[in-house]
Design a protein around this motif. Sequence first.
Motif, PDB file in Angstrom:
ATOM      1  N   GLN A 152       0.912  -1.147   0.084  1.00 47.15           N
ATOM      2  CA  GLN A 152       0.115   0.020   0.025  1.00 47.15           C
ATOM      3  C   GLN A 152       0.949   1.212  -0.076  1.00 47.15           C
ATOM      4  OE1 GLN A 152      -3.761   0.165   2.554  1.00 47.15           O
ATOM      5  NE2 GLN A 152      -2.468   1.818   3.671  1.00 47.15           N
ATOM      6  N   GLY A 158       2.263   7.563   2.477  1.00 44.12           N
ATOM      7  CA  GLY A 158       1.800   6.388   3.363  1.00 44.12           C
ATOM      8  C   GLY A 158       0.606   6.826   4.116  1.00 44.12           C
ATOM      9  N   THR A 159       0.497   7.990   4.657  1.00 42.29           N
ATOM     10  CA  THR A 159      -0.631   8.428   5.346  1.00 42.29           C
ATOM     11  C   THR A 159      -1.587   8.715   4.294  1.00 42.29           C
ATOM     12  OG1 THR A 159       0.491   9.137   7.297  1.00 42.29           O
ATOM     13  CG2 THR A 159      -1.458  10.245   6.729  1.00 42.29           C
ATOM     14  N   LEU A 161      -3.799   8.414   1.731  1.00 43.50           N
ATOM     15  CA  LEU A 161      -4.304   7.184   0.765  1.00 43.50           C
ATOM     16  C   LEU A 161      -4.864   7.710  -0.549  1.00 43.50           C
ATOM     17  CD1 LEU A 161      -5.343   4.410   3.286  1.00 43.50           C
ATOM     18  CD2 LEU A 161      -2.969   4.808   2.351  1.00 43.50           C
ATOM     19  N   GLN A 162      -5.406   8.743  -0.395  1.00 42.23           N
ATOM     20  CA  GLN A 162      -6.196   9.246  -1.752  1.00 42.23           C
ATOM     21  C   GLN A 162      -5.018   9.718  -2.557  1.00 42.23           C
ATOM     22  OE1 GLN A 162      -9.782  11.930  -0.916  1.00 42.23           O
ATOM     23  NE2 GLN A 162      -9.520  11.509   1.437  1.00 42.23           N
ATOM     24  N   LYS A 286     -14.838   3.154   1.615  1.00 36.80           N
ATOM     25  CA  LYS A 286     -13.495   3.100   2.670  1.00 36.80           C
ATOM     26  C   LYS A 286     -13.486   1.468   3.188  1.00 36.80           C
ATOM     27  CE  LYS A 286     -12.394   7.196   2.453  1.00 36.80           C
ATOM     28  NZ  LYS A 286     -11.337   7.597   1.399  1.00 36.80           N
ATOM     29  N   TYR A 289     -10.515   0.033   3.001  1.00 41.01           N
ATOM     30  CA  TYR A 289      -9.257   0.350   4.110  1.00 41.01           C
ATOM     31  C   TYR A 289      -9.385  -0.754   5.194  1.00 41.01           C
ATOM     32  CZ  TYR A 289      -8.410   4.928   1.936  1.00 41.01           C
ATOM     33  OH  TYR A 289      -8.347   5.848   1.134  1.00 41.01           O
ATOM     34  N   MET A 292      -6.593  -2.578   7.261  1.00 35.41           N
ATOM     35  CA  MET A 292      -5.974  -1.794   8.292  1.00 35.41           C
ATOM     36  C   MET A 292      -6.348  -1.710   9.638  1.00 35.41           C
ATOM     37  SD  MET A 292      -4.520   1.478   5.864  1.00 35.41           S
ATOM     38  CE  MET A 292      -6.074   1.569   5.132  1.00 35.41           C
ATOM     39  N   THR A 293      -7.834  -1.395   9.542  1.00 38.33           N
ATOM     40  CA  THR A 293      -8.374  -1.319  10.643  1.00 38.33           C
ATOM     41  C   THR A 293      -8.519  -2.775  11.644  1.00 38.33           C
ATOM     42  OG1 THR A 293     -10.067   0.005   9.571  1.00 38.33           O
ATOM     43  CG2 THR A 293     -10.975  -1.144  11.611  1.00 38.33           C
ATOM     44  N   ARG A 296      -4.814  -2.975  13.043  1.00 40.12           N
ATOM     45  CA  ARG A 296      -4.644  -1.987  14.013  1.00 40.12           C
ATOM     46  C   ARG A 296      -5.002  -2.535  15.441  1.00 40.12           C
ATOM     47  NH1 ARG A 296      -6.869   2.700  10.430  1.00 40.12           N
ATOM     48  NH2 ARG A 296      -5.125   3.322   9.261  1.00 40.12           N
ATOM     49  N   HIS A 386     -13.700   2.202  12.905  1.00 36.91           N
ATOM     50  CA  HIS A 386     -12.432   3.059  12.565  1.00 36.91           C
ATOM     51  C   HIS A 386     -12.037   3.903  13.514  1.00 36.91           C
ATOM     52  CE1 HIS A 386      -9.756   5.555  10.346  1.00 36.91           C
ATOM     53  NE2 HIS A 386     -10.427   6.391  10.238  1.00 36.91           N
ATOM     54  N   GLU A 436       1.059   0.745  10.387  1.00 32.25           N
ATOM     55  CA  GLU A 436      -0.592   0.746  10.448  1.00 32.25           C
ATOM     56  C   GLU A 436      -1.116   2.147  10.779  1.00 32.25           C
ATOM     57  OE1 GLU A 436      -1.115  -3.072   8.800  1.00 32.25           O
ATOM     58  OE2 GLU A 436      -2.348  -1.149   9.055  1.00 32.25           O
ATOM     59  N   GLY A 437      -0.602   3.147  10.285  1.00 27.74           N
ATOM     60  CA  GLY A 437      -1.234   4.419  10.419  1.00 27.74           C
ATOM     61  C   GLY A 437      -0.407   5.058  11.409  1.00 27.74           C
ATOM     62  N   GLN A 445      -8.316  11.207  13.458  1.00 28.20           N
ATOM     63  CA  GLN A 445      -9.413  10.294  12.954  1.00 28.20           C
ATOM     64  C   GLN A 445     -10.474  10.134  13.986  1.00 28.20           C
ATOM     65  OE1 GLN A 445     -10.144   9.174   9.589  1.00 28.20           O
ATOM     66  NE2 GLN A 445      -8.684  10.731   9.442  1.00 28.20           N
ATOM     67  N   ARG A 448     -11.916  13.444  14.901  1.00 32.31           N
ATOM     68  CA  ARG A 448     -12.750  14.177  13.739  1.00 32.31           C
ATOM     69  C   ARG A 448     -14.001  13.190  13.953  1.00 32.31           C
ATOM     70  NH1 ARG A 448     -11.587  13.706   7.815  1.00 32.31           N
ATOM     71  NH2 ARG A 448     -13.507  13.298   6.802  1.00 32.31           N
TER      72      ARG A 448
HETATM   73  C1  LIG Z   1       1.145  -9.146  12.204  1.00 29.01           C
HETATM   74  C2  LIG Z   1       1.445  -7.866  11.608  1.00 29.01           C
HETATM   75  C3  LIG Z   1       2.874  -7.323  12.247  1.00 29.01           C
HETATM   76  C4  LIG Z   1       2.731  -6.034  12.026  1.00 29.01           C
HETATM   77  C5  LIG Z   1       4.050  -5.415  11.092  1.00 29.01           C
HETATM   78  C6  LIG Z   1       3.770  -4.188  10.416  1.00 29.01           C
HETATM   79  C7  LIG Z   1       2.926  -4.036   9.274  1.00 29.01           C
HETATM   80  C8  LIG Z   1       2.519  -2.760   8.896  1.00 29.01           C
HETATM   81  C9  LIG Z   1       1.854  -2.607   7.852  1.00 29.01           C
HETATM   82  C10 LIG Z   1       1.407  -1.224   7.291  1.00 29.01           C
HETATM   83  O1  LIG Z   1       1.912  -0.483   7.764  1.00 29.01           O
HETATM   84  S1  LIG Z   1       0.242  -1.393   5.912  1.00 29.01           S
HETATM   85  C11 LIG Z   1      -0.064   0.483   5.584  1.00 29.01           C
HETATM   86  C12 LIG Z   1      -0.675   1.026   6.775  1.00 29.01           C
HETATM   87  N1  LIG Z   1      -1.215   2.543   6.289  1.00 29.01           N
HETATM   88  C13 LIG Z   1      -2.068   3.361   7.075  1.00 29.01           C
HETATM   89  O2  LIG Z   1      -2.424   2.930   7.968  1.00 29.01           O
HETATM   90  C14 LIG Z   1      -2.316   4.581   6.230  1.00 29.01           C
HETATM   91  C15 LIG Z   1      -2.735   5.771   7.166  1.00 29.01           C
HETATM   92  N2  LIG Z   1      -3.894   6.547   6.558  1.00 29.01           N
HETATM   93  C16 LIG Z   1      -4.904   6.340   6.691  1.00 29.01           C
HETATM   94  O3  LIG Z   1      -5.684   5.253   6.952  1.00 29.01           O
HETATM   95  C17 LIG Z   1      -6.029   7.241   5.917  1.00 29.01           C
HETATM   96  O4  LIG Z   1      -5.223   8.001   4.955  1.00 29.01           O
HETATM   97  C18 LIG Z   1      -6.450   8.579   6.974  1.00 29.01           C
HETATM   98  C19 LIG Z   1      -5.274   8.954   7.619  1.00 29.01           C
HETATM   99  C20 LIG Z   1      -7.440   7.700   7.770  1.00 29.01           C
HETATM  100  C21 LIG Z   1      -7.196   9.475   6.178  1.00 29.01           C
HETATM  101  O5  LIG Z   1      -8.093   9.071   5.287  1.00 29.01           O
HETATM  102  P1  LIG Z   1      -8.417   9.453   3.856  1.00 29.01           P
HETATM  103  O6  LIG Z   1      -7.059   9.807   3.173  1.00 29.01           O
HETATM  104  O7  LIG Z   1      -9.335   8.674   3.018  1.00 29.01           O
HETATM  105  O8  LIG Z   1      -9.021  10.877   4.202  1.00 29.01           O
HETATM  106  P2  LIG Z   1     -10.142  11.307   4.972  1.00 29.01           P
HETATM  107  O9  LIG Z   1     -10.948  12.226   4.344  1.00 29.01           O
HETATM  108  O10 LIG Z   1      -9.694  11.629   6.342  1.00 29.01           O
HETATM  109  O11 LIG Z   1     -11.019  10.033   5.384  1.00 29.01           O
HETATM  110  C22 LIG Z   1     -12.257  10.059   4.301  1.00 29.01           C
HETATM  111  C23 LIG Z   1     -13.412   9.058   5.121  1.00 29.01           C
HETATM  112  O12 LIG Z   1     -12.893   7.714   5.030  1.00 29.01           O
HETATM  113  C24 LIG Z   1     -12.773   7.523   6.493  1.00 29.01           C
HETATM  114  N3  LIG Z   1     -11.938   6.443   6.668  1.00 29.01           N
HETATM  115  C25 LIG Z   1     -10.559   6.571   6.622  1.00 29.01           C
HETATM  116  N4  LIG Z   1     -10.160   5.425   6.901  1.00 29.01           N
HETATM  117  C26 LIG Z   1     -10.854   4.549   7.160  1.00 29.01           C
HETATM  118  C27 LIG Z   1     -10.821   3.218   7.597  1.00 29.01           C
HETATM  119  N5  LIG Z   1      -9.878   2.462   7.531  1.00 29.01           N
HETATM  120  N6  LIG Z   1     -12.053   2.606   7.751  1.00 29.01           N
HETATM  121  C28 LIG Z   1     -13.363   3.082   7.407  1.00 29.01           C
HETATM  122  N7  LIG Z   1     -13.266   4.421   7.261  1.00 29.01           N
HETATM  123  C29 LIG Z   1     -12.288   5.060   7.114  1.00 29.01           C
HETATM  124  C30 LIG Z   1     -12.851   8.736   7.174  1.00 29.01           C
HETATM  125  O13 LIG Z   1     -13.189   8.487   8.471  1.00 29.01           O
HETATM  126  C31 LIG Z   1     -13.541   9.552   6.435  1.00 29.01           C
HETATM  127  O14 LIG Z   1     -14.804   9.475   6.622  1.00 29.01           O
HETATM  128  P3  LIG Z   1     -16.067  10.459   6.604  1.00 29.01           P
HETATM  129  O15 LIG Z   1     -15.767  11.539   7.465  1.00 29.01           O
HETATM  130  O16 LIG Z   1     -15.764  11.290   5.379  1.00 29.01           O
HETATM  131  O17 LIG Z   1     -17.359   9.803   6.452  1.00 29.01           O
END
Ligand SMILES: CCCCCCC/C=C/C(=O)SCCNC(=O)CCNC(=O)[C@H](O)C(C)(C)COP(=O)(O)OP(=O)(O)OC[C@H]1O[C@@H](n2cnc3c(N)ncnc32)[C@H](O)[C@@H]1OP(=O)(O)O
Length: 651
Positions: A152, A158-159, A161-162, A286, A289, A292-293, A296, A386, A436-437, A445, A448
């Motif tokens: 991803q 990284g943060t 995603l859009q 979403k 996504y 990730m949830t 986390r 989330h 994972e964020g 979030q 918000r």
């Molecule tokens: C056994 C495992 C060992 C672990 C080893 C390590 C493994 C590591 C793996 C990784 O790191 S994988 C990659 C992880 N990356 C991330 O977590 C990225 C972090 N960024 C995000 O999640 C998103 O960009 C954000 C920060 C939440 C921002 O979201 P977005 O860019 O879409 O913009 P917004 O306008 O803030 O959100 C829009 C809308 O979507 C809702 N939303 C966002 N994320 C989620 C979600 N996960 N589930 C459900 N809904 C989500 C957000 O609340 C907004 O909703 P509305 O307010 O518009 O209704």
Amino acid sequence: MGVPLLKHLQDSVLSGVNPDLASERLTASFSVEKLTARLDGGAEHTRMRRAIVEAIESDPAFSRENQYFQSQNERYEAAVRRAVHLQKKMREMGWTENGPEIKYIYRWLSGDIAFLLHRVFMRSISVLGSDKQVAKWIPLATEHQIIGSYAQTELGHGTYLQGLETTAVFDIATQEFLLNTPKISAMKWWPGDMGRSATHTVVFAQLYVHGKCYGVHPFIVQIRSLQDHSPRPGVTVGDIGPKMNFEHTDNGYLMLQNVRVPRENMLSRFCEVQPDGTYVRWGSQKINYFTMTTVRISILSDEVILPLMKACTIAIRYSAVRRQSKLKPGEQEAKILDYQTQQQKLLPQLAAAYAFHFINIYLHELFDRGYQEIQGRNFDSLPELHAFSSGFKAMVTQYCTSGVEICLRACGGHGYSLLSGLPSLYTRVLASCIYEGENTVLFLQTARNAILLLITHKSEYETSACGLEYLSKFFQFSRLLSSSAAKLQHLIQSGAEKHEAWNQCTVQLVKAAQAHCHYITVKIFVETVEKLDNKAGIQKVMKHLCDLFALHGIFSNAGDFLYDGYLSGAQMDLVTASYLDLLAVIRMDAVPLVDAFDFTDKSLNSALGSYDGQVYQRLYEWAQKSPTNQQVSPAYGKYLKPLLQNRLSKL
Ligand SMILES: CCCCCCC/C=C/C(=O)SCCNC(=O)CCNC(=O)[C@H](O)C(C)(C)COP(=O)(O)OP(=O)(O)OC[C@H]1O[C@@H](n2cnc3c(N)ncnc32)[C@H](O)[C@@H]1OP(=O)(O)O
Ligand SMILES: Cc1cc2nc3c(=O)[nH]c(=O)nc-3n(C[C@H](O)[C@H](O)[C@H](O)COP(=O)(O)OP(=O)(O)OC[C@H]3O[C@@H](n4cnc5c(N)ncnc54)[C@H](O)[C@@H]3O)c2cc1C
């Protein structure tokens, strides 16, 4: 000391236990064995866990003996060797991926086994894949006929995603998706197990159909040959190089140039592209996504809380045998655990370890309920899942990282030695604040979500499991949130654009989200303790830890509680007095409380934290194993010898 206790002490010392540690185990106010069983969920679980630990530790293939002297490549190779050997062991022992044993296996091996992201790859398919895709790919992954990764994050994003730049364009003529990383910033960067291991990966890319972008979607892509492991056509893949830790995981990079995958490779439980190019989606976009949830929440136990439990075990056992300076003139040097400052460093971390153990159970129960609804395509709980998974992942990782660092620093110079086990625990848990964020954006979030509810006054949220039903009651959060909401609305009404107004409130909003999650943790800890039975003294000692965790939160944020008179100065004095008095009480149970975590010496892998407390002997013995002590240093012949002889000739 009564005769039985004296005999117990003598037996311990005769069995090689440091008498300073043995004496700490004579005065436990509770049954250690019964607390261990409570933490495991019952005596039968304890028996099973111990049997699995014994089976793993008796197998030399899982030994970590020389781990601290290994290079990145050696750590990676050992981790792959363990992962491959584990498959053989599981067949021999009749253990299965879905069996009750698996959580104990990964609890012991976490931090030292490869293919952790292979498990996230499988989780992505299980969660986001159609039944047909699950039926095709999960058996292949379970049998390790393919090795997966989760791609991803990109060099440039990284943060946000859009903002991901990898593209997947639907080619209706061939019924395929054409995947590209069009520029260097689009290169996938960080995916675990990708650098040298994975044959396949789930790539997150912007979906384009008939020139229209539908946002980020997941695609299964083969990146290496199953015949000779060479990169597939159009694929450039490699390792991103040395890191602070995670040498057991080969984090990699991936470039894609016109790589084609069948239409069936877009994970399509909740959305799909039909043969004629029609895009269909069920529920929130979403949902893509959602992996990730789930991660986390799932990482908290083994990757975050377990390192804090281990660090507390090491630091508290060490503090019971390390004598330094005179507390009482004329007497022998004091155990550093007897210094109030040492207690104030370590015991709140111990309380947090217990608090997070119980909150983790609560989070999983909440999550499981929401996940069942989502599997039935009822997405109502998705925003709340989330919001709370984001906030608690951020809070628990931040707190545990800080706690492990405090434990490391509380052990002085020996804590800084890799042989203590503490630096590895610290650099490993620190990563959880980022992956994972990243924590700040996840706290935002949560905030918000709360702000939206506060502004829209959604009443139904008042009663939800992780909702704001205490808003009117819980002071710190409500004040921080209300003042942020008021500032937000004032700025907007004064003409500021929404995004700028939001940005100017984010520092306070992060604090509000932290306060919210901390309060829920205290609340769950209190409710858990109230349900404990006090047979074997467990409820009483847990009440002490719960009170200490809550008082530590107030003591450490006194300003917020004194703000607008929620607590008076006199009341804060009472908080401080109770807090410090509790340290002395819990100090008497500190060693039995970490013994209850039931870590074996091999699982701790620490010269400071072993059960027998023979620290100095073990430090010296382990240092002798260092390769640097096995040979004359090449630097002598090349540099030191000429230097010294040159000086000698001038004497
Ligand atoms: C056994 C495992 C060992 C672990 C080893 C390590 C493994 C590591 C793996 C990784 O790191 S994988 C990659 C992880 N990356 C991330 O977590 C990225 C972090 N960024 C995000 O999640 C998103 O960009 C954000 C920060 C939440 C921002 O979201 P977005 O860019 O879409 O913009 P917004 O306008 O803030 O959100 C829009 C809308 O979507 C809702 N939303 C966002 N994320 C989620 C979600 N996960 N589930 C459900 N809904 C989500 C957000 O609340 C907004 O909703 P509305 O307010 O518009 O209704
Ligand atoms: C050990 C490890 C393993 C990983 N494994 C994987 C993996 O297997 N697969 C994968 O895809 N990724 C993986 N990652 C990548 C990880 O998910 C990202 O590093 C993480 O999401 C943070 O993104 P970033 O690195 O772009 O940091 P950035 O988002 O650039 O963050 C840098 C700073 O900017 C701030 N910031 C960013 N956006 C905002 C905002 N909107 N508001 C306020 N501040 C903001 C952050 O708070 C932070 O302080 C891994 C990372 C690590 C360290």
